[in-house]
Write a protein that holds these residues in place. Sequence first.
Motif, PDB file in Angstrom:
ATOM      1  N   PRO A  93     -13.455 -14.000   2.213  1.00  0.00           N
ATOM      2  CA  PRO A  93     -14.303 -13.114   3.019  1.00  0.00           C
ATOM      3  C   PRO A  93     -15.684 -13.700   3.278  1.00  0.00           C
ATOM      4  O   PRO A  93     -16.246 -14.392   2.426  1.00  0.00           O
ATOM      5  CB  PRO A  93     -14.403 -11.858   2.146  1.00  0.00           C
ATOM      6  CG  PRO A  93     -14.253 -12.378   0.754  1.00  0.00           C
ATOM      7  CD  PRO A  93     -13.283 -13.521   0.840  1.00  0.00           C
ATOM      8  N   ALA A  94     -16.221 -13.399   4.468  1.00  0.00           N
ATOM      9  CA  ALA A  94     -17.593 -13.774   4.777  1.00  0.00           C
ATOM     10  C   ALA A  94     -18.540 -12.860   4.004  1.00  0.00           C
ATOM     11  O   ALA A  94     -18.147 -11.766   3.581  1.00  0.00           O
ATOM     12  CB  ALA A  94     -17.836 -13.636   6.282  1.00  0.00           C
ATOM     13  N   PRO A  95     -19.792 -13.263   3.811  1.00  0.00           N
ATOM     14  CA  PRO A  95     -20.758 -12.397   3.104  1.00  0.00           C
ATOM     15  C   PRO A  95     -20.861 -11.007   3.718  1.00  0.00           C
ATOM     16  O   PRO A  95     -21.017 -10.015   3.004  1.00  0.00           O
ATOM     17  CB  PRO A  95     -22.074 -13.173   3.249  1.00  0.00           C
ATOM     18  CG  PRO A  95     -21.646 -14.607   3.364  1.00  0.00           C
ATOM     19  CD  PRO A  95     -20.360 -14.584   4.123  1.00  0.00           C
ATOM     20  N   ASN A 105     -19.718  -4.963   3.407  1.00  0.00           N
ATOM     21  CA  ASN A 105     -18.931  -3.799   3.835  1.00  0.00           C
ATOM     22  C   ASN A 105     -18.168  -3.179   2.667  1.00  0.00           C
ATOM     23  O   ASN A 105     -18.078  -1.956   2.548  1.00  0.00           O
ATOM     24  CB  ASN A 105     -17.954  -4.198   4.939  1.00  0.00           C
ATOM     25  CG  ASN A 105     -18.644  -4.492   6.259  1.00  0.00           C
ATOM     26  OD1 ASN A 105     -19.729  -3.980   6.522  1.00  0.00           O
ATOM     27  ND2 ASN A 105     -18.024  -5.316   7.089  1.00  0.00           N
ATOM     28  N   ILE A 106     -17.605  -4.034   1.814  1.00  0.00           N
ATOM     29  CA  ILE A 106     -16.902  -3.525   0.630  1.00  0.00           C
ATOM     30  C   ILE A 106     -17.863  -2.749  -0.261  1.00  0.00           C
ATOM     31  O   ILE A 106     -17.529  -1.703  -0.816  1.00  0.00           O
ATOM     32  CB  ILE A 106     -16.244  -4.679  -0.144  1.00  0.00           C
ATOM     33  CG1 ILE A 106     -15.123  -5.328   0.689  1.00  0.00           C
ATOM     34  CG2 ILE A 106     -15.684  -4.186  -1.484  1.00  0.00           C
ATOM     35  CD1 ILE A 106     -14.552  -6.593   0.084  1.00  0.00           C
ATOM     36  N   GLY A 107     -19.099  -3.266  -0.376  1.00  0.00           N
ATOM     37  CA  GLY A 107     -20.103  -2.616  -1.209  1.00  0.00           C
ATOM     38  C   GLY A 107     -20.486  -1.226  -0.729  1.00  0.00           C
ATOM     39  O   GLY A 107     -21.006  -0.417  -1.504  1.00  0.00           O
ATOM     40  N   LYS A 108     -20.225  -0.925   0.538  1.00  0.00           N
ATOM     41  CA  LYS A 108     -20.528   0.406   1.091  1.00  0.00           C
ATOM     42  C   LYS A 108     -19.410   1.410   0.814  1.00  0.00           C
ATOM     43  O   LYS A 108     -19.548   2.590   1.130  1.00  0.00           O
ATOM     44  CB  LYS A 108     -20.737   0.302   2.604  1.00  0.00           C
ATOM     45  CG  LYS A 108     -21.944  -0.536   3.022  1.00  0.00           C
ATOM     46  CD  LYS A 108     -22.010  -0.655   4.544  1.00  0.00           C
ATOM     47  CE  LYS A 108     -23.169  -1.529   4.975  1.00  0.00           C
ATOM     48  NZ  LYS A 108     -23.204  -1.718   6.444  1.00  0.00           N
ATOM     49  N   SER A 109     -18.333   0.930   0.242  1.00  0.00           N
ATOM     50  CA  SER A 109     -17.155   1.781   0.050  1.00  0.00           C
ATOM     51  C   SER A 109     -17.287   2.672  -1.185  1.00  0.00           C
ATOM     52  O   SER A 109     -17.923   2.305  -2.173  1.00  0.00           O
ATOM     53  CB  SER A 109     -15.897   0.921  -0.092  1.00  0.00           C
ATOM     54  OG  SER A 109     -15.714   0.101   1.047  1.00  0.00           O
ATOM     55  N   GLN A 118     -20.463   0.654  -9.137  1.00  0.00           N
ATOM     56  CA  GLN A 118     -20.192   2.037  -8.754  1.00  0.00           C
ATOM     57  C   GLN A 118     -18.858   2.194  -8.039  1.00  0.00           C
ATOM     58  O   GLN A 118     -18.362   3.319  -7.862  1.00  0.00           O
ATOM     59  CB  GLN A 118     -21.316   2.537  -7.821  1.00  0.00           C
ATOM     60  CG  GLN A 118     -21.182   2.177  -6.343  1.00  0.00           C
ATOM     61  CD  GLN A 118     -21.312   0.682  -6.015  1.00  0.00           C
ATOM     62  OE1 GLN A 118     -21.769  -0.097  -6.846  1.00  0.00           O
ATOM     63  NE2 GLN A 118     -20.934   0.278  -4.795  1.00  0.00           N
ATOM     64  N   LEU A 119     -18.225   1.087  -7.659  1.00  0.00           N
ATOM     65  CA  LEU A 119     -16.992   1.115  -6.874  1.00  0.00           C
ATOM     66  C   LEU A 119     -15.805   1.514  -7.754  1.00  0.00           C
ATOM     67  O   LEU A 119     -15.550   0.899  -8.788  1.00  0.00           O
ATOM     68  CB  LEU A 119     -16.734  -0.267  -6.263  1.00  0.00           C
ATOM     69  CG  LEU A 119     -15.576  -0.389  -5.263  1.00  0.00           C
ATOM     70  CD1 LEU A 119     -15.900   0.353  -3.966  1.00  0.00           C
ATOM     71  CD2 LEU A 119     -15.294  -1.865  -4.960  1.00  0.00           C
TER      72      LEU A 119
END
Length: 296
Positions: free
Chosen positions: A66-68, A73-77, A102-103
Amino acid sequence: MKQFSQLILFIFISLLFHACQFNQTDQKIISVTIEPQRYFAEKIAGDKFTIHSVVPAGQSPETYDPAPREMVNIGKSTAYFRIGYIGFEEVWMPAIVENNPQLKVFDMSEGIELIRNLNPHTHHHDHEGDLHHHHHHSGVDPHSWSSITGAKMIAWNMLNAFIALDPEHTKYYWNNYGRLMYEIEETEKTIGTMFKGLQERTFIIYHPALTYLAHEYRLNQLCIERDGKEPSPAQLKELIEEAREYKARVVFVQQEFDRKNAELIARETSCRLVSINPLDYNWSQEMIRIATALTE
């Protein structure tokens, strides 16, 4: 007057832009690894969550980096639904979990009778029903979604994950799950009818993405890829002889992998060359399309 109209238009567009930004940040997002997962998740989630697929269409989840921006985007999940044991997750999930404490992470492979890879070369049922496997790094074949049983278990795991995340809408998720299960069972009926009485049960594929389907319906899957690598000339010759012995009728090619050897084998064995996409978003449609190719 014209300038005033342009000013009003500019203000309207600005307000719309900020409203969209607000909606985007206010959305509850679930990340999944592959498109078939997004299909199942969207069926159950309805309008309660936005489902984000990490590995783009056309990319292999075995090797995708994955690109940075994707990691952001994953971190916003709110949560991550992993498919289990696939290359991308084995490499990147430790970093994803470490960087996003937190994920919430849910494993969609829980409860599935996982197929372990015992033999690094072939992957098929022989005439006596013994199962041979293609090698993956973890020793587990991850392609559980490419079967009816796997799809049902993934749907069940997703239902429980959504309820755990949002218990207020439990009944809503159960209703959506029921509709999804009806669709999966209708797909099962269609495929079961197509495979009933099938005589020639051998197929060739570059990457062993149909392991669980082969196991479920007692099909013979012969793999071109050897231990994740291109086969040698001697291995190709061996595979061609094996395909003739088992009377293979079709060679499956996938867009993530090179077609050259598949085309060669198809010519040498007089097999049909058929493009499939086990990573397609529309799971039911693709499963029926694969079954159709095997039975034509």
